[in-house]
Write an enzyme that holds these catalytic residues in place. Structure first.
Site, PDB file in Angstrom:
ATOM      1  N   ARG A 116       0.812  -1.233   0.000  1.00  0.00           N
ATOM      2  CA  ARG A 116       0.000   0.000   0.000  1.00  0.00           C
ATOM      3  C   ARG A 116       0.839   1.274   0.000  1.00  0.00           C
ATOM      4  NH1 ARG A 116      -2.396  -3.619   3.223  1.00  0.00           N
ATOM      5  NH2 ARG A 116      -4.373  -4.451   2.459  1.00  0.00           N
ATOM      6  N   LYS A 138       1.367  11.493 -10.030  1.00  0.00           N
ATOM      7  CA  LYS A 138       0.451  10.612 -10.775  1.00  0.00           C
ATOM      8  C   LYS A 138       1.256   9.417 -11.275  1.00  0.00           C
ATOM      9  CE  LYS A 138      -3.077  13.510 -12.934  1.00  0.00           C
ATOM     10  NZ  LYS A 138      -3.575  13.941 -14.259  1.00  0.00           N
ATOM     11  N   GLU A 180       5.763  20.512 -23.646  1.00  0.00           N
ATOM     12  CA  GLU A 180       5.249  20.717 -22.279  1.00  0.00           C
ATOM     13  C   GLU A 180       5.905  21.944 -21.628  1.00  0.00           C
ATOM     14  OE1 GLU A 180       2.759  19.425 -20.759  1.00  0.00           O
ATOM     15  OE2 GLU A 180       2.360  17.502 -21.738  1.00  0.00           O
ATOM     16  N   LYS A 222       4.818  23.405 -12.741  1.00  0.00           N
ATOM     17  CA  LYS A 222       4.098  22.173 -12.371  1.00  0.00           C
ATOM     18  C   LYS A 222       4.069  22.015 -10.859  1.00  0.00           C
ATOM     19  CE  LYS A 222       2.652  17.715 -13.241  1.00  0.00           C
ATOM     20  NZ  LYS A 222       2.705  16.482 -13.957  1.00  0.00           N
ATOM     21  N   GLU A 232      -6.064  16.659  -8.344  1.00  0.00           N
ATOM     22  CA  GLU A 232      -6.771  17.162  -9.519  1.00  0.00           C
ATOM     23  C   GLU A 232      -8.244  17.473  -9.242  1.00  0.00           C
ATOM     24  OE1 GLU A 232      -6.457  14.654 -13.043  1.00  0.00           O
ATOM     25  OE2 GLU A 232      -5.849  16.418 -14.173  1.00  0.00           O
ATOM     26  N   ARG A 236      -5.297  22.020 -11.036  1.00  0.00           N
ATOM     27  CA  ARG A 236      -4.435  21.143 -11.835  1.00  0.00           C
ATOM     28  C   ARG A 236      -4.919  21.020 -13.280  1.00  0.00           C
ATOM     29  NH1 ARG A 236      -1.199  16.034  -9.256  1.00  0.00           N
ATOM     30  NH2 ARG A 236      -0.194  15.362 -11.152  1.00  0.00           N
ATOM     31  N   ASN A 240      -3.798  20.926 -18.511  1.00  0.00           N
ATOM     32  CA  ASN A 240      -4.310  20.238 -19.700  1.00  0.00           C
ATOM     33  C   ASN A 240      -4.421  21.158 -20.909  1.00  0.00           C
ATOM     34  OD1 ASN A 240      -4.497  17.755 -18.510  1.00  0.00           O
ATOM     35  ND2 ASN A 240      -6.610  18.059 -17.825  1.00  0.00           N
ATOM     36  N   HIS A 243      -4.506  19.728 -24.346  1.00  0.00           N
ATOM     37  CA  HIS A 243      -4.597  18.279 -24.209  1.00  0.00           C
ATOM     38  C   HIS A 243      -5.948  17.694 -24.639  1.00  0.00           C
ATOM     39  CE1 HIS A 243      -0.784  18.741 -22.240  1.00  0.00           C
ATOM     40  NE2 HIS A 243      -0.711  17.485 -21.889  1.00  0.00           N
ATOM     41  N   HIS A 247      -5.133  14.766 -26.886  1.00  0.00           N
ATOM     42  CA  HIS A 247      -5.425  13.364 -26.569  1.00  0.00           C
ATOM     43  C   HIS A 247      -6.203  12.698 -27.703  1.00  0.00           C
ATOM     44  CE1 HIS A 247      -4.890  14.000 -21.964  1.00  0.00           C
ATOM     45  NE2 HIS A 247      -3.790  13.535 -22.528  1.00  0.00           N
ATOM     46  N   HIS A 259       3.711  12.499 -27.789  1.00  0.00           N
ATOM     47  CA  HIS A 259       2.731  13.314 -27.064  1.00  0.00           C
ATOM     48  C   HIS A 259       2.927  14.803 -27.385  1.00  0.00           C
ATOM     49  CE1 HIS A 259       0.225  14.508 -23.664  1.00  0.00           C
ATOM     50  NE2 HIS A 259       1.220  15.214 -23.165  1.00  0.00           N
TER      51      HIS A 259
HETATM   52  N1  LIG Z   1       2.531  10.834 -14.464  1.00  0.00           N
HETATM   53  C1  LIG Z   1       2.327  11.950 -15.118  1.00  0.00           C
HETATM   54  O1  LIG Z   1       1.902  12.977 -14.562  1.00  0.00           O
HETATM   55  C2  LIG Z   1       2.641  11.989 -16.585  1.00  0.00           C
HETATM   56  C3  LIG Z   1       2.686  13.223 -17.251  1.00  0.00           C
HETATM   57  C4  LIG Z   1       3.033  13.232 -18.590  1.00  0.00           C
HETATM   58  C5  LIG Z   1       3.302  12.047 -19.255  1.00  0.00           C
HETATM   59  N2  LIG Z   1       3.247  10.879 -18.570  1.00  0.00           N
HETATM   60  C6  LIG Z   1       3.560   9.603 -19.247  1.00  0.00           C
HETATM   61  O2  LIG Z   1       4.900   9.666 -19.694  1.00  0.00           O
HETATM   62  C7  LIG Z   1       5.034   8.776 -20.803  1.00  0.00           C
HETATM   63  C8  LIG Z   1       5.853   9.444 -21.876  1.00  0.00           C
HETATM   64  O3  LIG Z   1       7.119   9.792 -21.353  1.00  0.00           O
HETATM   65  P1  LIG Z   1       8.376  10.018 -22.321  1.00  0.00           P
HETATM   66  O4  LIG Z   1       8.028  10.956 -23.394  1.00  0.00           O
HETATM   67  O5  LIG Z   1       9.519  10.295 -21.438  1.00  0.00           O
HETATM   68  O6  LIG Z   1       8.498   8.623 -23.068  1.00  0.00           O
HETATM   69  P2  LIG Z   1       9.288   7.256 -22.771  1.00  0.00           P
HETATM   70  O7  LIG Z   1       9.439   6.982 -21.351  1.00  0.00           O
HETATM   71  O8  LIG Z   1       8.609   6.266 -23.619  1.00  0.00           O
HETATM   72  O9  LIG Z   1      10.726   7.566 -23.370  1.00  0.00           O
HETATM   73  C9  LIG Z   1      10.862   7.890 -24.733  1.00  0.00           C
HETATM   74  C10 LIG Z   1      12.043   7.154 -25.354  1.00  0.00           C
HETATM   75  O10 LIG Z   1      13.256   7.766 -24.927  1.00  0.00           O
HETATM   76  C11 LIG Z   1      14.177   6.761 -24.529  1.00  0.00           C
HETATM   77  N3  LIG Z   1      15.067   7.371 -23.544  1.00  0.00           N
HETATM   78  C12 LIG Z   1      14.777   7.702 -22.276  1.00  0.00           C
HETATM   79  N4  LIG Z   1      15.788   8.348 -21.720  1.00  0.00           N
HETATM   80  C13 LIG Z   1      16.770   8.411 -22.649  1.00  0.00           C
HETATM   81  C14 LIG Z   1      18.062   8.977 -22.657  1.00  0.00           C
HETATM   82  N5  LIG Z   1      18.513   9.671 -21.621  1.00  0.00           N
HETATM   83  N6  LIG Z   1      18.817   8.853 -23.775  1.00  0.00           N
HETATM   84  C15 LIG Z   1      18.331   8.216 -24.871  1.00  0.00           C
HETATM   85  N7  LIG Z   1      17.093   7.683 -24.922  1.00  0.00           N
HETATM   86  C16 LIG Z   1      16.324   7.795 -23.815  1.00  0.00           C
HETATM   87  C17 LIG Z   1      13.303   5.680 -23.991  1.00  0.00           C
HETATM   88  O11 LIG Z   1      13.992   4.463 -23.968  1.00  0.00           O
HETATM   89  C18 LIG Z   1      12.134   5.703 -24.959  1.00  0.00           C
HETATM   90  O12 LIG Z   1      12.405   4.931 -26.098  1.00  0.00           O
HETATM   91  C19 LIG Z   1       3.633   8.388 -21.232  1.00  0.00           C
HETATM   92  O13 LIG Z   1       3.369   7.076 -20.833  1.00  0.00           O
HETATM   93  C20 LIG Z   1       2.737   9.355 -20.468  1.00  0.00           C
HETATM   94  O14 LIG Z   1       1.479   8.791 -20.165  1.00  0.00           O
HETATM   95  C21 LIG Z   1       2.918  10.824 -17.262  1.00  0.00           C
END
Ligand SMILES: NC(=O)c1ccc[n+]([C@@H]2O[C@H](COP(=O)([O-])OP(=O)(O)OC[C@H]3O[C@@H](n4cnc5c(N)ncnc54)[C@H](O)[C@@H]3O)[C@@H](O)[C@H]2O)c1
Length: 355
Positions: A116, A138, A180, A222, A232, A236, A240, A243, A247, A259
């Site tokens: 938990r 999140k 972003e 943020k 949220e 918050r 968006n 978005h 989305h 994204h």
């Molecule tokens: N929790 C939240 O509040 C929140 C907010 C925004 C997005 N997200 C989530 O984040 C995800 C997207 O994140 P992202 O854009 O980082 O994508 P990702 O984690 O898929 O990474 C993108 C690519 O970059 C590569 N990579 C990562 N670090 C690297 C580095 N230092 N050097 C070379 N390659 C590297 C990864 O292996 C991957 O292929 C989505 O799943 C989205 O839903 C969550």
């Protein structure tokens, strides 16, 4: 090195700089004896180095998980729970997430659900991960029915944004992550836009002073918002911006788009809608197009896809049980959240971004 504090109970620090990953032991704290380091494949050498460094104080177990969205599956969470169970993880042990947003979302979910909730530290390695996914608590995974449908709010104990780890990012990932950062500029810290406009090439170079400054500014935006509204309930929602349509574009493109590309178009759309309904000026709307184009991000979408996009947004609306809602701008830096019932206004705004 800079520290940005996210308020909450308890609050936590986001530390940004070069070499800050070396303070991981301190952030984990004196009570942690064991930690599961969940990492993206691209970070396997770094994960090994972290394990070596903490040897003797903290027993670090490594869990390499699939890349990108393939990480955010229940089977991957179960794989991590399995390691923790077999290693007798207790409530005073910890989870570390090392990778992009997909990795930290999965790692956060594992930490939120094990006994938990155990201590969590994020080491984001993408721009999007640093300014968005790792800050705010999140966590989540995807299901067959959609993205991020299962998850929990679980604030980390700390976030270490080590710029050394971002140097290896492909330029395309940096550009996508900047959407972003630009969003934070349009909704709150307008100096972000000035800095990027002054020298877009320097802005996206990980060794420039502007790059670190921009990351910190976006994180501060943020941090301020999630510090006031962790779960949220209100404020918050301004995060968006761009978005609602973004989305729908991601969904229409079967999640093959970054994204950042989808929300860039979404922000131009929201700006056009703001011009029609909130008096945003032509100059302010054009500022959107110019800054995204400077960073190589798209600002248009094929005209024929409007019916699909509208239907997708409306399905999303039903899932939330509320009006079709948009974050709009009264002026740059002044967001408002508004329901828009009139489809003809939406179509008119889309017409301005249709290619
Ligand atoms: N929790 C939240 O509040 C929140 C907010 C925004 C997005 N997200 C989530 O984040 C995800 C997207 O994140 P992202 O854009 O980082 O994508 P990702 O984690 O898929 O990474 C993108 C690519 O970059 C590569 N990579 C990562 N670090 C690297 C580095 N230092 N050097 C070379 N390659 C590297 C990864 O292996 C991957 O292929 C989505 O799943 C989205 O839903 C969550």
């Amino acid at each position: 090195m800079s520290t940005i504090t996210v308020s909450g109970t308890p609050g936590y620090d986001v530390v940004v700089g070069r070499g800050v990953r070396h303070s991981l032991g301190n952030v984990l704290g004196p009570n942690v004896r064991k930690a599961l380091l969940i990492h993206a494949p691209v970070m396997s050498a770094e994960a090994e180095a972290i394990r070596e460094k903490l040897k003797g104080t903290i027993d670090v177990l490594l869990a390499e998980i699939p890349d990108a969205e393939n990480a955010k599956r229940i089977e991957v969470a179960a794989f991590c729970w399995g390691i923790m169970g077999q290693s007798d993880f207790t409530r005073s042990d910890a989870v570390i997430g090392l990778g992009g947003g997909a990795t930290t979302d999965l790692a956060g979910f594992v930490a939120a659900t094990w006994l938990r909730g155990v201590r969590m530290v994020h080491i984001p390695t993408t721009v999007l991960g640093a300014v968005d996914a790792s800050v705010g608590g999140k966590t989540g995974i995807n299901t067959a029915e959609g993205k991020n449908l299962v998850g929990a709010f679980h604030a980390p104990a700390g976030v270490l944004v080590d710029l050394d780890l971002l140097d290896s990012l492909p330029e395309m990932e940096i550009r996508a992550g900047f959407a972003e950062i630009i969003k934070a500029g349009f909704i709150a810290d307008t100096e972000i836009l000035d800095i990027i406009e002054a020298d877009p090439a320097a802005a996206i170079r990980t060794d420039s002073a502007q790059f670190q400054d921009l990351l910190e500014r976006a994180i501060r935006v943020k941090a301020r918002v999630v510090g006031e509204d962790f779960t949220e309930q209100g404020l918050r929602e301004i995060l968006n911006y761009g978005h609602t349509l973004g989305h729908a574009i991601e969904h229409t493109e079967r999640y093959q788009w970054r994204h950042g590309a989808a929300i860039s178009i979404g922000m131009v759309f929201a700006a056009e809608l703001s011009r029609l309904t909130r008096g945003l000026t032509d100059i302010e709307v054009d500022r959107h197009r110019t800054i995204f184009r400077e960073l190589g991000l798209p600002t248009e979408y094929p005209a024929g896809r409007w019916p699909t996009l509208l239907a997708t947004m409306q399905r999303d609306k039903k899932a939330r049980g509320s009006l079709l809602r948009f974050v709009l701008l009264e002026s740059i830096g002044r967001p408002v959240v508004s329901g828009v019932a009139d489809d003809s206004l939406l179509f008119a705004a889309f017409h301005e971004i249709a290619s």
